[in-house]
Motif scaffolding. Structure first.
Motif, PDB file in Angstrom:
ATOM      1  N   ARG A  45       0.942   0.792   9.082  1.00  0.00           N
ATOM      2  CA  ARG A  45      -0.183   0.851   8.552  1.00  0.00           C
ATOM      3  C   ARG A  45      -0.159   1.152   7.088  1.00  0.00           C
ATOM      4  NH1 ARG A  45      -1.829   1.638  14.321  1.00  0.00           N
ATOM      5  NH2 ARG A  45      -0.857   3.711  13.868  1.00  0.00           N
ATOM      6  N   ASN A  46       0.719   2.224   7.281  1.00  0.00           N
ATOM      7  CA  ASN A  46       1.043   2.574   5.688  1.00  0.00           C
ATOM      8  C   ASN A  46       1.439   1.390   4.955  1.00  0.00           C
ATOM      9  OD1 ASN A  46       0.441   4.944   5.998  1.00  0.00           O
ATOM     10  ND2 ASN A  46       2.268   5.976   6.597  1.00  0.00           N
ATOM     11  N   ILE A  47       1.902   0.957   5.117  1.00  0.00           N
ATOM     12  CA  ILE A  47       2.141  -0.182   3.979  1.00  0.00           C
ATOM     13  C   ILE A  47       1.225  -1.352   4.256  1.00  0.00           C
ATOM     14  CG2 ILE A  47       4.612  -2.221   4.316  1.00  0.00           C
ATOM     15  CD1 ILE A  47       6.104  -0.790   5.897  1.00  0.00           C
ATOM     16  N   ALA A  48       0.951  -1.845   5.410  1.00  0.00           N
ATOM     17  CA  ALA A  48      -0.268  -2.396   5.342  1.00  0.00           C
ATOM     18  C   ALA A  48      -1.888  -1.958   4.157  1.00  0.00           C
ATOM     19  CB  ALA A  48      -1.010  -3.199   6.406  1.00  0.00           C
ATOM     20  N   ALA A  49      -1.483  -0.830   4.704  1.00  0.00           N
ATOM     21  CA  ALA A  49      -2.497  -0.043   3.233  1.00  0.00           C
ATOM     22  C   ALA A  49      -1.469  -0.264   1.740  1.00  0.00           C
ATOM     23  CB  ALA A  49      -2.342   1.626   3.706  1.00  0.00           C
ATOM     24  N   GLN A  50      -0.832  -0.056   1.519  1.00  0.00           N
ATOM     25  CA  GLN A  50       0.032  -0.558   0.795  1.00  0.00           C
ATOM     26  C   GLN A  50      -0.772  -2.028  -0.293  1.00  0.00           C
ATOM     27  OE1 GLN A  50       1.352   2.858  -1.839  1.00  0.00           O
ATOM     28  NE2 GLN A  50       0.583   0.931  -3.349  1.00  0.00           N
ATOM     29  N   ILE A  51      -0.297  -2.717   0.412  1.00  0.00           N
ATOM     30  CA  ILE A  51      -0.790  -3.424   0.396  1.00  0.00           C
ATOM     31  C   ILE A  51      -1.990  -4.991   0.082  1.00  0.00           C
ATOM     32  CG2 ILE A  51      -0.291  -6.192   1.258  1.00  0.00           C
ATOM     33  CD1 ILE A  51       2.195  -5.407   2.940  1.00  0.00           C
ATOM     34  N   ARG A  52      -2.982  -3.921   0.343  1.00  0.00           N
ATOM     35  CA  ARG A  52      -4.117  -4.101   0.344  1.00  0.00           C
ATOM     36  C   ARG A  52      -4.494  -3.061  -1.059  1.00  0.00           C
ATOM     37  NH1 ARG A  52      -4.651  -2.804   6.155  1.00  0.00           N
ATOM     38  NH2 ARG A  52      -5.208  -0.910   5.567  1.00  0.00           N
ATOM     39  N   VAL A  53      -3.639  -2.053  -1.290  1.00  0.00           N
ATOM     40  CA  VAL A  53      -3.871  -2.048  -2.610  1.00  0.00           C
ATOM     41  C   VAL A  53      -3.871  -3.015  -3.610  1.00  0.00           C
ATOM     42  CG1 VAL A  53      -3.503   0.275  -4.665  1.00  0.00           C
ATOM     43  CG2 VAL A  53      -3.733   0.430  -2.701  1.00  0.00           C
ATOM     44  N   GLU A  54      -2.152  -3.080  -3.827  1.00  0.00           N
ATOM     45  CA  GLU A  54      -1.227  -4.196  -3.946  1.00  0.00           C
ATOM     46  C   GLU A  54      -1.655  -5.978  -4.508  1.00  0.00           C
ATOM     47  OE1 GLU A  54       2.844  -3.309  -5.087  1.00  0.00           O
ATOM     48  OE2 GLU A  54       2.831  -1.004  -4.400  1.00  0.00           O
ATOM     49  N   LEU A 111       7.054  -9.420  -2.147  1.00  0.00           N
ATOM     50  CA  LEU A 111       6.828 -10.348  -2.409  1.00  0.00           C
ATOM     51  C   LEU A 111       5.641 -10.410  -3.050  1.00  0.00           C
ATOM     52  CD1 LEU A 111       8.042 -12.914   0.192  1.00  0.00           C
ATOM     53  CD2 LEU A 111       8.715 -12.801  -1.635  1.00  0.00           C
ATOM     54  N   ILE A 112       5.046  -9.438  -3.070  1.00  0.00           N
ATOM     55  CA  ILE A 112       3.478  -9.545  -3.289  1.00  0.00           C
ATOM     56  C   ILE A 112       3.640  -8.833  -4.910  1.00  0.00           C
ATOM     57  CG2 ILE A 112       1.614  -7.945  -3.468  1.00  0.00           C
ATOM     58  CD1 ILE A 112       1.087  -8.994  -0.586  1.00  0.00           C
ATOM     59  N   ARG A 113       4.737  -8.198  -5.055  1.00  0.00           N
ATOM     60  CA  ARG A 113       5.023  -6.767  -6.040  1.00  0.00           C
ATOM     61  C   ARG A 113       5.643  -7.947  -6.976  1.00  0.00           C
ATOM     62  NH1 ARG A 113       7.248  -1.245  -3.205  1.00  0.00           N
ATOM     63  NH2 ARG A 113       5.547  -0.122  -2.988  1.00  0.00           N
TER      64      ARG A 113
END
Length: 382
Positions: free
Chosen positions: A14-23, A240-242
């Motif tokens: 969930r922490n990684i998913a939250a970071q994905i939503r931020v970035e 990949l997003i980064r």
């Protein structure tokens, strides 16, 4: 890897998913293809689409060896199985794949032919030793992961002098298929929007990360190699997003605990000793791709079933209503097929993508993706 649970930790996911939503930039869409069918099943098993923002799209690639084998090659195996002097053996998924006229190896076994499922190519060697009056043919399929074991048994058969053993070789190559995807008409005309690849795990343990380097260089598409656990996949998506946000384009390795740049050199040497590249090979959904598959070298020709039995190359008949070819190219998903879920199910498969344990249709069906609506994250998921 010593532990598995640490890569399935729900809080970390969930922490990684939250970071994905931020970035993830809401002004753009991220179209990412997971090449490997094993990733497709992991993605749905752990409910990863439910953790991603709507503008991060996962596209399912052709990384399922059972799925990409053209019907003509399966028809050749069925013809082999019908020979009274042959014991044909292969992996379990291959038995139920429909060939022309919905025939399958399972159906011809019911007719009385000797078709056997095995777990390892080494079992085929044992069969040949146990049945010297029969011709034992191993119907070999798979990407680079399953190629070294086939090379090993061919080498072993030569050392043992097994004149009743041969291999019907259908091993295919991952990078060649990735090149083909990026050169499809859909990729050229924009029907297949593709921003980057989640690179396969098991294949990369053999070939390493170096073979993916042309994709950033030639096509401006980043590749992140990922393991099969949910945290692996989520971390690869974030990487990949980064890259896309920063304008970088390179090969990155999330699966560092198992993959190196050079790969498994001993396995590669064994494969190179026994196999060579075919000039061209037909893939379901992608057509003929140059140098995309392996054939047995002349030094091992006596164990090549295509030569021993003088097999005629066949052109199989696809079910016109089945969308497996388009699904394998990434331009459609299983819900776009009018056969999906009714009448095509794992118990009544009409296409290869529903049969295989790595097929996209089987993943959609098994994990409840029957409708366009998102399903809630369940407790067993991350």
């Amino acid at each position: 890897m010593k532990y598995v649970d640490e890569f399935r930790d729900g809080d970390k996911a969930r922490n990684i998913a939250a970071q994905i939503r931020v970035e993830a930039d809401p002004a753009r869409t991220y179209n990412l293809m997971e090449f490997c069918g094993g990733h497709t099943h992991a993605i749905f098993r752990y409910g990863i689409p439910d953790l991603l923002p709507d503008n991060v799209k996962l596209i399912h690639g052709p990384g399922c060896p059972v799925c990409v084998l053209p019907i003509g090659r399966l028809d050749m195996a069925i013809n082999l199985a019908r020979r009274p002097d042959v014991i044909l053996c292969t992996y379990g998924d291959m038995l139920r794949v429909p060939g022309s006229g919905r025939e399958s190896l399972m159906k011809v076994r019911a007719e009385g032919t000797d078709v056997r499922m095995l777990y390892s190519p080494a079992d085929a060697i044992k069969l040949a030793q146990q049945h010297p009056d029969k011709q034992v043919v191993f119907f070999a399929i798979g990407f680079e992961t399953t190629t070294p074991p086939t090379a090993l048994v061919l080498d072993q058969a030569r050392k043992l002098g097994l004149d009743n053993f041969s291999v019907f070789c259908n091993h295919v190559l991952t990078p060649a298929a990735m090149h083909a995807i990026l050169n499809t008409p859909e990729a050229d005309n924009g029907a297949l929007a593709l921003d980057g690849f989640i690179g396969p795990a098991h294949v990369s343990t053999v070939i390493g990360s170096a073979p993916y380097e042309p994709f950033p260089q030639q096509y401006n598409r980043p590749v992140v190699i990922a393991g099969f656990e949910p945290l692996d996949v989520l971390q690869a998506i974030l990487m990949l997003i980064r890259q896309l946000n920063e304008g970088r384009c390179e090969v990155e390795n999330e699966f560092t605990r198992a993959v190196t740049r050079q790969g498994n050199l001993k396995a590669q040497a064994m494969v190179d000793r026994v196999f060579e590249r075919r000039a061209s090979f037909e893939w379901r959904g992608l057509g003929a791709i140059p140098e995309s598959a392996l054939q047995i070298r002349s030094e091992y020709a006596q164990f090549d079933a295509e030569k021993r039995f003088e097999l005629e190359q066949l052109e199989g008949r696809e079910n016109k209503a089945c969308e497996c070819p388009a699904i394998l190219r990434g331009v459609k998903n299983p819900r776009d097929c009018k056969l999906f879920a009714n009448p095509c199910t794992p118990d009544n498969p009409l296409g290869s993508c529903m049969v295989s344990s790595e097929g996209a249709c089987a993943a959609y069906y098994s994990y409840g993706r029957h409708s366009e609506s998102r399903i809630p994250v369940q407790e067993q998921r991350v």
